[in-house]
Design an enzyme around this catalytic site. Structure first.
Site, PDB file in Angstrom:
ATOM      1  N   GLU A  47      -3.627  14.768   2.781  1.00 10.68           N
ATOM      2  CA  GLU A  47      -4.278  14.116   1.745  1.00 10.68           C
ATOM      3  C   GLU A  47      -4.646  14.859   0.547  1.00 10.68           C
ATOM      4  O   GLU A  47      -4.704  14.207  -0.794  1.00 10.68           O
ATOM      5  CB  GLU A  47      -5.301  13.273   2.081  1.00 10.68           C
ATOM      6  CG  GLU A  47      -5.176  12.220   3.430  1.00 10.68           C
ATOM      7  CD  GLU A  47      -3.902  11.251   3.146  1.00 10.68           C
ATOM      8  OE1 GLU A  47      -3.616  11.049   2.070  1.00 10.68           O
ATOM      9  OE2 GLU A  47      -3.353  10.923   4.120  1.00 10.68           O
ATOM     10  N   HIS A  80      -0.294  11.840  -5.660  1.00 12.18           N
ATOM     11  CA  HIS A  80      -0.628  11.999  -4.186  1.00 12.18           C
ATOM     12  C   HIS A  80       0.497  12.135  -3.239  1.00 12.18           C
ATOM     13  O   HIS A  80       0.549  12.692  -2.326  1.00 12.18           O
ATOM     14  CB  HIS A  80      -1.777  10.963  -4.094  1.00 12.18           C
ATOM     15  CG  HIS A  80      -2.289  10.868  -2.763  1.00 12.18           C
ATOM     16  ND1 HIS A  80      -3.568  11.266  -2.336  1.00 12.18           N
ATOM     17  CD2 HIS A  80      -1.780  10.189  -1.523  1.00 12.18           C
ATOM     18  CE1 HIS A  80      -3.776  10.981  -1.183  1.00 12.18           C
ATOM     19  NE2 HIS A  80      -2.491  10.394  -0.793  1.00 12.18           N
ATOM     20  N   GLU A  81       1.432  10.807  -3.485  1.00 13.77           N
ATOM     21  CA  GLU A  81       2.225  10.503  -2.543  1.00 13.77           C
ATOM     22  C   GLU A  81       3.222  11.869  -2.357  1.00 13.77           C
ATOM     23  O   GLU A  81       3.798  12.007  -1.416  1.00 13.77           O
ATOM     24  CB  GLU A  81       2.995   9.219  -2.812  1.00 13.77           C
ATOM     25  CG  GLU A  81       2.076   8.097  -2.545  1.00 13.77           C
ATOM     26  CD  GLU A  81       1.422   7.958  -1.282  1.00 13.77           C
ATOM     27  OE1 GLU A  81       1.760   8.276  -0.272  1.00 13.77           O
ATOM     28  OE2 GLU A  81       0.259   7.338  -1.311  1.00 13.77           O
ATOM     29  N   HIS A 126       2.540  14.539  -0.326  1.00  2.81           N
ATOM     30  CA  HIS A 126       2.859  14.219   1.168  1.00  2.81           C
ATOM     31  C   HIS A 126       4.349  14.877   1.468  1.00  2.81           C
ATOM     32  O   HIS A 126       4.819  15.669   2.062  1.00  2.81           O
ATOM     33  CB  HIS A 126       2.757  13.014   1.745  1.00  2.81           C
ATOM     34  CG  HIS A 126       1.214  12.472   1.803  1.00  2.81           C
ATOM     35  ND1 HIS A 126       0.485  13.137   2.365  1.00  2.81           N
ATOM     36  CD2 HIS A 126       0.782  11.433   1.353  1.00  2.81           C
ATOM     37  CE1 HIS A 126      -0.773  12.411   2.463  1.00  2.81           C
ATOM     38  NE2 HIS A 126      -0.316  11.374   1.700  1.00  2.81           N
ATOM     39  N   HIS A 155      -6.228   0.569   5.833  1.00  5.94           N
ATOM     40  CA  HIS A 155      -6.271   1.223   6.996  1.00  5.94           C
ATOM     41  C   HIS A 155      -7.056   0.710   8.159  1.00  5.94           C
ATOM     42  O   HIS A 155      -6.854   1.503   9.367  1.00  5.94           O
ATOM     43  CB  HIS A 155      -7.203   2.675   6.455  1.00  5.94           C
ATOM     44  CG  HIS A 155      -6.467   3.414   5.114  1.00  5.94           C
ATOM     45  ND1 HIS A 155      -6.414   2.650   4.008  1.00  5.94           N
ATOM     46  CD2 HIS A 155      -5.651   4.353   5.007  1.00  5.94           C
ATOM     47  CE1 HIS A 155      -5.706   3.376   2.856  1.00  5.94           C
ATOM     48  NE2 HIS A 155      -5.501   4.669   3.594  1.00  5.94           N
ATOM     49  N   HIS A 182       0.939  -1.282   0.115  1.00  5.19           N
ATOM     50  CA  HIS A 182       0.002   0.000   0.110  1.00  5.19           C
ATOM     51  C   HIS A 182       0.867   1.235  -0.023  1.00  5.19           C
ATOM     52  O   HIS A 182       1.603   1.410   0.711  1.00  5.19           O
ATOM     53  CB  HIS A 182      -1.035   0.046   1.197  1.00  5.19           C
ATOM     54  CG  HIS A 182      -1.946   1.102   0.870  1.00  5.19           C
ATOM     55  ND1 HIS A 182      -3.044   1.082   0.342  1.00  5.19           N
ATOM     56  CD2 HIS A 182      -1.779   2.344   1.490  1.00  5.19           C
ATOM     57  CE1 HIS A 182      -3.800   2.061   0.495  1.00  5.19           C
ATOM     58  NE2 HIS A 182      -3.198   2.906   1.091  1.00  5.19           N
ATOM     59  N   ALA A 183       0.701   2.128  -0.996  1.00  4.56           N
ATOM     60  CA  ALA A 183       1.408   3.393  -1.113  1.00  4.56           C
ATOM     61  C   ALA A 183       1.561   4.414   0.088  1.00  4.56           C
ATOM     62  O   ALA A 183       0.557   4.512   0.854  1.00  4.56           O
ATOM     63  CB  ALA A 183       1.114   4.013  -2.429  1.00  4.56           C
ATOM     64  N   TYR A 234      -9.624  11.340   4.038  1.00  6.34           N
ATOM     65  CA  TYR A 234      -9.633  11.244   2.772  1.00  6.34           C
ATOM     66  C   TYR A 234     -11.101  11.934   2.029  1.00  6.34           C
ATOM     67  O   TYR A 234     -11.147  12.166   0.927  1.00  6.34           O
ATOM     68  CB  TYR A 234      -9.770   9.651   2.098  1.00  6.34           C
ATOM     69  CG  TYR A 234      -8.285   9.272   2.592  1.00  6.34           C
ATOM     70  CD1 TYR A 234      -7.036   9.450   1.895  1.00  6.34           C
ATOM     71  CD2 TYR A 234      -8.032   8.337   3.345  1.00  6.34           C
ATOM     72  CE1 TYR A 234      -5.832   8.977   2.445  1.00  6.34           C
ATOM     73  CE2 TYR A 234      -6.845   7.638   3.918  1.00  6.34           C
ATOM     74  CZ  TYR A 234      -5.607   8.113   3.391  1.00  6.34           C
ATOM     75  OH  TYR A 234      -4.452   7.383   3.722  1.00  6.34           O
TER      76      TYR A 234
END
Ligand code: X8Z
Ligand code: ZN
Length: 603
Positions: free
Chosen positions: A402, A374-375, A378, A502, A344-345, A512
């Protein structure tokens, strides 16, 4: 922070708080000293825990699990103890930044641990064990198309994305859900222990602690979520009705009901959380934009690192500095062939400074291209707030963290793909309903899923859902919010929520849902800064330094100010508000209304 400095600070705090023996009266000075020493101590503990977690997630073996659990337990239990101690400054007149740091210290315990060390250890072991079990999960079918193979999560995710064979889809759908029943009892014990930790901190349960982190009373926050959901629900219901009709055409009336929930295995995604993979089945006639990013990436042979480079280049085009060399040396971009990893990323900030990393088993497709953005959102956020005091190294609220990378991904427009050389010319605007449909399958479809996981978890933590009802209650909420149903009978021998990362990894999920509202507000604010006068879905902020500066102004604030202030810096307003997402999809909403005429809506 070196150990020597940390020791000196701790000593200073102790002296300040204790004065000449006995319990001295807390003062603003001792509060400041306490915040500084607590920060220094926790920074050190979390840094060690992060390194061990990285090893555990990228090399799942017995020892990495033991070490990671041990160091996490150490950090969490110390954090919980310091949060309890911080109460001694309650009611004291304090400088604003000290008061805010104390508040964050009390509310930001990721997992409150019971004071009893044996229970605290048990809790950490359970969570580490559940995440490892999830990471190692595989399914080896003994019949059907995939007989004789052992499928990893990414294999099953790909099959659900690409297959149009209902039997094959059903097989992997149920196959993946065999990973979680073995830790259902552990989950129940985890709830008990985590609640005990939360109660010792003065909260009703863990859910109440989670709801307290939004600069507003927890009940008001729950009401905010309901308000936002009511704003977007009509758009979701229209999309759901249209997709159901198209899936009926594809799979037949006996598989998809006319006016009931959609079977969960047909939506192109393991959790039915976003539906972009069924786009070819629901593409509006005569409005297909005519390109497929997955095919483009395949044709150009863009590999995992290459995909990440495109993501990085977007941020640098806004004026952000490139990622450090260590990011490229230490990240994990592909699934290793010889060991188990948590695929999971996730984006990591190991030292609160420059040791940023991405962990992801990248596949060359459009979905992962978006997830990379997305990552990296962060990672660029983490670097932007690195100068803040340790307790402010976080996002304005967790939805902001997020939302940043997703905001950038909204700028992956046809015009942007032309700039990359992926398309020869921008697509015809008369076909924009197709573009909007693609986006809606990703973003609008996600909204109820984003909400329901914690609606379920909050009720589990509060006891409203009993340990014997975990699965039935899960499917009630899936039907209520998403209008989807399990494709085969489920029972309390199953633990379907546990098959979503999660839940075993204990990552709150409301963030999210918030991000899916906020990213459209951010996009609107940044598109304006970039001077875009086209419809929002055609705006890309690529190469706009003005947009980059506006974004950076918000990111570098970290968690130092209440989130409405951070939101104002980018959107000019202080409320989370769904008008941006509704405006963005307004042309699609009208189109859907026409298509749905004479068709049942709702379930
Ligand atoms: O977990 C994630 C990211 C890491 S923070 C990949 N997301 C949620 C999910 O996959 O369920 C992004 C969208 C929702
Ligand atoms: Zn994320």
């Amino acid at each position: 922070m070196s150990r020597a400095i940390f020791a000196a600070l701790a000593c200073f705090a102790l002296l300040a708080a204790c004065g000449g023996g006995g319990e001295a009266q807390p003062t603003p000075e001792s509060a400041k000293a306490f915040v500084e020493s607590a920060s220094a101590e926790l920074e050190e503990l979390y840094m060690d825990a992060e390194r061990a977690s990285w090893l555990q997630a990228t090399y799942i073996v017995y020892d990495s699990q033991v070490l990671s659990s041990k160091l996490l337990e150490k950090a969490y239990s110390r954090h919980t103890a310091l949060a309890k101690e911080a109460v001694k400054f309650d009611g004291l007149e304090l400088p604003e930044d000290v008061a805010r740091q104390l508040k964050i210290l009390k509310l930001s315990v990721p997992m409150p641990t019971p004071a009893d060390p044996a229970l605290s250890k048990e809790l950490a072991d359970i969570v580490t064990g559940m995440e490892a079990a999830y990471g190692k999960g595989e399914y080896c079918p003994d019949s059907g198309k995939n007989k004789g193979k052992c499928l990893a999560d990414t294999d099953m995710i790909r099959i659900l994305a690409e297959s149009r064979d209902p039997d094959e889809m059903l097989d992997v759908w149920q196959g993946w859900r065999r990973v979680s029943p073995p830790f259902r009892n552990d989950y129940n014990r985890f709830v008990e222990l985590s609640n005990q930790g939360a109660r010792e901190l003065g909260f009703k349960d863990t859910g109440a602690l989670w709801r307290s982190g939004y600069d507003m009373p927890p009940d008001e926050f729950a009401a905010e979520l309901d308000r936002l959901w009511e704003q977007v629900k009509p758009l979701y219901v229209s999309l759901h009705a249209y997709v159901r009709t198209q899936l009926r055409k594809k799979y037949g009336d006996s598989v998809v009901p006319a006016d009931g929930p959609i079977p969960a295995h047909l939506l192109g995604n393991m959790w039915s959380q976003s539906w972009e993979n069924v786009y070819p089945l629901v593409a509006p006639a005569n409005a297909d934009p005519g390109y497929d990013l997955t095919k483009i990436l395949e044709k150009r042979k863009v590999d995992a690192r290459g995909m990440v480079r495109y993501g990085e280049a977007f941020f640098t085009s806004l004026g952000f500095k490139p990622l450090p060399d260590t990011f490229w040396e230490r990240s994990l971009f592909t699934r290793p062939r010889d060991r188990d990893v948590v695929c999971h990323a996730s984006a990591w900030d190991i030292d609160g400074l420059d040791d940023l990393r991405l962990k992801m088993c990248i596949e060359a497709n459009a979905e992962d291209f978006t997830t990379i953005h997305h990552e990296l959102g962060h990672n660029f956020y983490q670097r932007a707030y690195k100068e803040q005091p340790w307790l402010f190294k976080g996002s304005a609220n967790d939805g902001f963290h997020e939302a940043v990378g997703d905001t950038i991904a909204l700028s992956i427009t046809p015009e942007y793909l032309v700039r990359l050389g992926f398309l020869d010319k921008p697509t015809d605007p008369s076909k924009d309903v197709g573009l909007l449909m693609q986006r809606a399958l990703e973003k609008v479809a996600f909204l109820p899923f984003g909400l329901l996981i914690d609606q379920w978890r909050w009720k589990v933590f509060s006891g409203e859902i009993s340990p014997e009802q975990l699965n039935a209650a899960w499917w009630e909420l899936r039907e209520k919010y998403q209008g989807i149903a399990a494709p085969i009978a489920r029972s309390e021998a199953d633990f379907d929520p546990g098959a979503k990362y999660h839940v075993p990894a204990n990552v709150p999920y409301t963030r999210y849902f918030l991000a899916h509202i906020l990213q459209f507000q951010f996009h609107r604010g940044l598109a304006q800064a970039a001077g875009c006068d086209k419809p929002l879905h055609r705006c890309s902020i690529y190469e706009s330094e003005a947009a980059g500066q506006k974004l950076n102004a918000m990111l570098e604030m970290g968690q130092s100010r209440p989130w409405p202030e951070a939101l104002e810096a980018i959107d000019g307003r202080r409320e989370m508000d769904a008008t941006a997402i509704l405006d963005y999809f307004a042309p699609l909403q009208s189109w859907l209304d026409e298509q749905n005429q004479g068709q049942p809506t709702g379930w």
